[in-house]
Design a protein around this motif. Sequence first.
Motif, PDB file in Angstrom:
ATOM      1  N   HIS A   7       0.820  -1.191   0.000  1.00 29.31           N
ATOM      2  CA  HIS A   7       0.000   0.000   0.000  1.00 29.31           C
ATOM      3  C   HIS A   7       0.863   1.254   0.000  1.00 29.31           C
ATOM      4  N   GLY A   8       0.705   2.106  -1.008  1.00 30.76           N
ATOM      5  CA  GLY A   8       1.298   3.442  -1.042  1.00 30.76           C
ATOM      6  C   GLY A   8       2.762   3.495  -0.710  1.00 30.76           C
ATOM      7  N   SER A   9       3.477   4.467  -1.173  1.00 29.06           N
ATOM      8  CA  SER A   9       4.890   4.639  -0.874  1.00 29.06           C
ATOM      9  C   SER A   9       5.254   6.089  -1.062  1.00 29.06           C
ATOM     10  N   ASP A  10       6.062   6.615  -0.119  1.00 27.76           N
ATOM     11  CA  ASP A  10       6.508   7.996  -0.214  1.00 27.76           C
ATOM     12  C   ASP A  10       7.952   8.076  -0.659  1.00 27.76           C
ATOM     13  N   ARG A  11       8.538   6.961  -1.067  1.00 30.45           N
ATOM     14  CA  ARG A  11       9.939   6.974  -1.481  1.00 30.45           C
ATOM     15  C   ARG A  11      10.092   7.750  -2.781  1.00 30.45           C
ATOM     16  N   THR A  22       8.163   3.364 -13.749  1.00 33.07           N
ATOM     17  CA  THR A  22       7.401   4.564 -14.035  1.00 33.07           C
ATOM     18  C   THR A  22       7.705   5.618 -12.994  1.00 33.07           C
ATOM     19  N   ARG A  23       7.325   6.821 -13.280  1.00 32.02           N
ATOM     20  CA  ARG A  23       7.545   7.888 -12.316  1.00 32.02           C
ATOM     21  C   ARG A  23       6.596   7.726 -11.132  1.00 32.02           C
ATOM     22  N   PRO A  24       7.090   8.026  -9.920  1.00 31.48           N
ATOM     23  CA  PRO A  24       6.248   7.873  -8.738  1.00 31.48           C
ATOM     24  C   PRO A  24       5.221   8.988  -8.657  1.00 31.48           C
ATOM     25  N   GLY A  25       4.183   8.755  -7.842  1.00 31.95           N
ATOM     26  CA  GLY A  25       3.201   9.789  -7.609  1.00 31.95           C
ATOM     27  C   GLY A  25       2.079   9.757  -8.626  1.00 31.95           C
ATOM     28  N   GLY A  26       0.950  10.365  -8.262  1.00 31.96           N
ATOM     29  CA  GLY A  26      -0.140  10.504  -9.205  1.00 31.96           C
ATOM     30  C   GLY A  26      -0.864   9.207  -9.491  1.00 31.96           C
ATOM     31  N   ARG A  27      -1.548   9.205 -10.638  1.00 34.73           N
ATOM     32  CA  ARG A  27      -2.413   8.093 -11.009  1.00 34.73           C
ATOM     33  C   ARG A  27      -1.638   6.790 -11.152  1.00 34.73           C
ATOM     34  N   THR A  28      -0.461   6.838 -11.750  1.00 38.53           N
ATOM     35  CA  THR A  28       0.321   5.610 -11.961  1.00 38.53           C
ATOM     36  C   THR A  28       0.681   4.959 -10.633  1.00 38.53           C
ATOM     37  N   ALA A  29       1.106   5.762  -9.673  1.00 39.01           N
ATOM     38  CA  ALA A  29       1.470   5.218  -8.364  1.00 39.01           C
ATOM     39  C   ALA A  29       0.263   4.639  -7.656  1.00 39.01           C
ATOM     40  N   ARG A  30      -0.884   5.294  -7.778  1.00 41.34           N
ATOM     41  CA  ARG A  30      -2.096   4.775  -7.137  1.00 41.34           C
ATOM     42  C   ARG A  30      -2.529   3.453  -7.763  1.00 41.34           C
ATOM     43  N   THR A  31      -2.392   3.370  -9.087  1.00 41.68           N
ATOM     44  CA  THR A  31      -2.739   2.123  -9.767  1.00 41.68           C
ATOM     45  C   THR A  31      -1.832   0.994  -9.298  1.00 41.68           C
ATOM     46  N   ARG A  32      -0.544   1.264  -9.242  1.00 44.24           N
ATOM     47  CA  ARG A  32       0.406   0.232  -8.802  1.00 44.24           C
ATOM     48  C   ARG A  32       0.101  -0.212  -7.382  1.00 44.24           C
ATOM     49  N   ALA A  57      -7.808  -7.797 -10.860  1.00 47.44           N
ATOM     50  CA  ALA A  57      -8.548  -6.654 -11.393  1.00 47.44           C
ATOM     51  C   ALA A  57      -9.828  -6.425 -10.599  1.00 47.44           C
ATOM     52  N   GLN A  58     -10.533  -7.508 -10.305  1.00 49.95           N
ATOM     53  CA  GLN A  58     -11.795  -7.388  -9.573  1.00 49.95           C
ATOM     54  C   GLN A  58     -11.571  -6.794  -8.193  1.00 49.95           C
ATOM     55  N   ARG A  59     -10.536  -7.247  -7.496  1.00 40.43           N
ATOM     56  CA  ARG A  59     -10.279  -6.761  -6.138  1.00 40.43           C
ATOM     57  C   ARG A  59      -9.708  -5.350  -6.137  1.00 40.43           C
ATOM     58  N   SER A  60      -8.877  -5.025  -7.100  1.00 40.02           N
ATOM     59  CA  SER A  60      -8.197  -3.727  -7.108  1.00 40.02           C
ATOM     60  C   SER A  60      -9.026  -2.608  -7.712  1.00 40.02           C
ATOM     61  N   GLY A  61      -9.992  -2.971  -8.577  1.00 36.47           N
ATOM     62  CA  GLY A  61     -10.734  -1.956  -9.291  1.00 36.47           C
ATOM     63  C   GLY A  61      -9.996  -1.408 -10.493  1.00 36.47           C
ATOM     64  N   VAL A  62      -8.875  -2.018 -10.838  1.00 37.70           N
ATOM     65  CA  VAL A  62      -8.092  -1.622 -12.004  1.00 37.70           C
ATOM     66  C   VAL A  62      -8.444  -2.566 -13.149  1.00 37.70           C
ATOM     67  N   HIS A  63      -8.671  -2.005 -14.323  1.00 35.53           N
ATOM     68  CA  HIS A  63      -9.084  -2.822 -15.459  1.00 35.53           C
ATOM     69  C   HIS A  63      -8.028  -3.881 -15.768  1.00 35.53           C
ATOM     70  N   ALA A  64      -8.493  -5.084 -16.115  1.00 32.84           N
ATOM     71  CA  ALA A  64      -7.570  -6.183 -16.422  1.00 32.84           C
ATOM     72  C   ALA A  64      -6.626  -5.830 -17.558  1.00 32.84           C
ATOM     73  N   ALA A  65      -7.113  -5.090 -18.544  1.00 28.33           N
ATOM     74  CA  ALA A  65      -6.263  -4.719 -19.671  1.00 28.33           C
ATOM     75  C   ALA A  65      -5.114  -3.834 -19.224  1.00 28.33           C
ATOM     76  N   ARG A  69      -1.220  -4.779 -19.566  1.00 28.70           N
ATOM     77  CA  ARG A  69      -0.340  -3.882 -20.308  1.00 28.70           C
ATOM     78  C   ARG A  69       0.911  -3.550 -19.501  1.00 28.70           C
ATOM     79  N   ARG A  70       0.752  -3.358 -18.207  1.00 30.41           N
ATOM     80  CA  ARG A  70       1.897  -2.960 -17.383  1.00 30.41           C
ATOM     81  C   ARG A  70       2.712  -4.127 -16.863  1.00 30.41           C
ATOM     82  N   TRP A  71       2.032  -5.186 -16.377  1.00 28.99           N
ATOM     83  CA  TRP A  71       2.750  -6.308 -15.757  1.00 28.99           C
ATOM     84  C   TRP A  71       2.766  -7.563 -16.633  1.00 28.99           C
ATOM     85  N   ARG A  72       1.931  -7.613 -17.646  1.00 26.46           N
ATOM     86  CA  ARG A  72       1.811  -8.712 -18.601  1.00 26.46           C
ATOM     87  C   ARG A  72       1.198  -9.967 -17.996  1.00 26.46           C
ATOM     88  N   THR A  73       1.717 -10.417 -16.845  1.00 27.58           N
ATOM     89  CA  THR A  73       1.282 -11.679 -16.260  1.00 27.58           C
ATOM     90  C   THR A  73       1.148 -11.555 -14.749  1.00 27.58           C
TER      91      THR A  73
END
Length: 218
Positions: A7-11, A22-32, A57-65, A69-73
């Motif tokens: 959960h979250g990181s301030d590093r 990817t760059r930390p912070g913002g939408r990308t960091a929240r998705t990760r 995807a179901q648990r995270s609320g992040v689309h499976a696609a 796209r980011r982690w592949r597997t």
Amino acid sequence: MTAPQPHGSDRPAEPARPHGSTRPGGRTARTRAAVLAAAWEELDRRDFASLTIDLIAQRSGVHAATIRRRWRTVEGVISDILSQHGETIPVPDTGSLRQDLHALARSIADFYTPPRNQRLVEAVVTAAVREPGAAEVLHNVFGDRIRRVAVMVERAAERGEVAADTDGEEVIAALGAPFYYRLLMTRRPVDAELAHRSAEAAYLAAVEGVFRTGRRAP
């Protein structure tokens, strides 16, 4: 050891991942953070073989696609959890190598007592077999841990408990190996007796010079 916290990181920067960074912070960091937290929570409910991108995807609320796209597997997601693990192994400093090794062994045993943490190491090893990037993460994370904890042996050499040319990393590897054999090969519970025997065997071997390199200390 303590369980990894996805959960979250301030590093200022994220750890290296097998599929780029990817760059930390913002939408990308929240998705990760959401994806890693979801995968970690799923491991609390099921084994690695049952874990799928769709469940994450179901648990995270992040689309499976997006996950694909980011982690592949799934292996890519698990590798990212491990890369986020950080410095979680305490480095005992009791003034005695024997006591330090026993304290370390107890910490490892405590960490691998919960089923979820057992599933994590199974998942990480499976990922390393399937994904070259995951194998690199596994190698780097465990290598860094061993090097950091090996300072216990360096201190012991300075105190004269073991020879100056004792290979500290090999001592720590010898202590840890029985845990992973038990977890991955015989698949039996990790217990206090295993911790005691592993620590004592590593200590006695170190004192007897089994891990000496024959090189002069710098």
